[in-house]
Design a protein around this motif. Structure first.
Motif, PDB file in Angstrom:
ATOM      1  N   ALA A 169      -4.399  -0.676 -10.614  1.00  0.00           N
ATOM      2  CA  ALA A 169      -2.994  -0.962 -10.318  1.00  0.00           C
ATOM      3  C   ALA A 169      -2.117  -0.623 -11.517  1.00  0.00           C
ATOM      4  O   ALA A 169      -2.502  -0.866 -12.662  1.00  0.00           O
ATOM      5  CB  ALA A 169      -2.825  -2.434  -9.946  1.00  0.00           C
ATOM      6  N   ILE A 214      -0.380  -8.381  -6.627  1.00  0.00           N
ATOM      7  CA  ILE A 214      -0.411  -6.936  -6.451  1.00  0.00           C
ATOM      8  C   ILE A 214       0.128  -6.578  -5.074  1.00  0.00           C
ATOM      9  O   ILE A 214       0.087  -7.388  -4.145  1.00  0.00           O
ATOM     10  CB  ILE A 214      -1.825  -6.354  -6.640  1.00  0.00           C
ATOM     11  CG1 ILE A 214      -2.830  -6.969  -5.656  1.00  0.00           C
ATOM     12  CG2 ILE A 214      -2.288  -6.521  -8.071  1.00  0.00           C
ATOM     13  CD1 ILE A 214      -4.211  -6.320  -5.693  1.00  0.00           C
ATOM     14  N   SER A 256       0.572  -2.990  -2.284  1.00  0.00           N
ATOM     15  CA  SER A 256       0.261  -1.593  -1.987  1.00  0.00           C
ATOM     16  C   SER A 256       1.493  -0.907  -1.387  1.00  0.00           C
ATOM     17  O   SER A 256       1.381   0.083  -0.679  1.00  0.00           O
ATOM     18  CB  SER A 256      -0.932  -1.490  -1.030  1.00  0.00           C
ATOM     19  OG  SER A 256      -0.635  -2.132   0.194  1.00  0.00           O
ATOM     20  N   TYR A 313      -1.688   0.912  -5.811  1.00  0.00           N
ATOM     21  CA  TYR A 313      -1.382  -0.496  -6.075  1.00  0.00           C
ATOM     22  C   TYR A 313      -0.515  -0.643  -7.317  1.00  0.00           C
ATOM     23  O   TYR A 313      -0.622   0.145  -8.252  1.00  0.00           O
ATOM     24  CB  TYR A 313      -2.668  -1.303  -6.284  1.00  0.00           C
ATOM     25  CG  TYR A 313      -3.512  -1.412  -5.051  1.00  0.00           C
ATOM     26  CD1 TYR A 313      -3.256  -2.392  -4.104  1.00  0.00           C
ATOM     27  CD2 TYR A 313      -4.559  -0.530  -4.821  1.00  0.00           C
ATOM     28  CE1 TYR A 313      -4.032  -2.487  -2.956  1.00  0.00           C
ATOM     29  CE2 TYR A 313      -5.325  -0.619  -3.672  1.00  0.00           C
ATOM     30  CZ  TYR A 313      -5.063  -1.599  -2.743  1.00  0.00           C
ATOM     31  OH  TYR A 313      -5.820  -1.688  -1.612  1.00  0.00           O
ATOM     32  N   SER A 314       0.298  -1.688  -7.315  1.00  0.00           N
ATOM     33  CA  SER A 314       1.075  -2.014  -8.508  1.00  0.00           C
ATOM     34  C   SER A 314       1.109  -3.533  -8.662  1.00  0.00           C
ATOM     35  O   SER A 314       1.012  -4.276  -7.693  1.00  0.00           O
ATOM     36  CB  SER A 314       2.491  -1.452  -8.422  1.00  0.00           C
ATOM     37  OG  SER A 314       3.151  -1.946  -7.284  1.00  0.00           O
TER      38      SER A 314
END
Length: 86
Positions: free
Chosen positions: A44, A58, A60, A78-79
């Motif tokens: 991520a 997280i 998506s 992802y972040s």
């Protein structure tokens, strides 16, 4: 959005141009109890300054990742969007 535990840092010798300036972390997604693993770890992008051992949120959401990278073709899925309070 899902809870996850940061378990490491991702390092690569070759990166997609959209990764420039992005800190990439290895995150173990967790179930709703915040303890039980839910699937395999993911990579991520970290835009909040998280570190190993922290509980994070997280997502998506592809639109968000495209905004933070400024690249419509980024392969980042992802972040990290937040660090959970204790």
């Amino acid at each position: 959005m899902q809870l996850g535990l940061v378990i490491g840092t991702a390092i690569a010798t070759a990166r997609h141009p959209s990764f420039k300036g992005q800190k990439m972390l290895v995150v173990q997604p967790l179930m709703a109890d915040g303890k039980t693993p839910d699937a395999d770890p993911v990579i991520a992008a970290d835009v909040v300054g998280a570190g190993r051992g922290e509980l994070v949120m997280i997502t998506s959401d592809g639109k968000y990742v495209r905004e933070i990278t400024g690249d419509e073709s980024t392969p980042i899925r992802y972040s990290i969007v937040g660090i959970a309070d204790n």
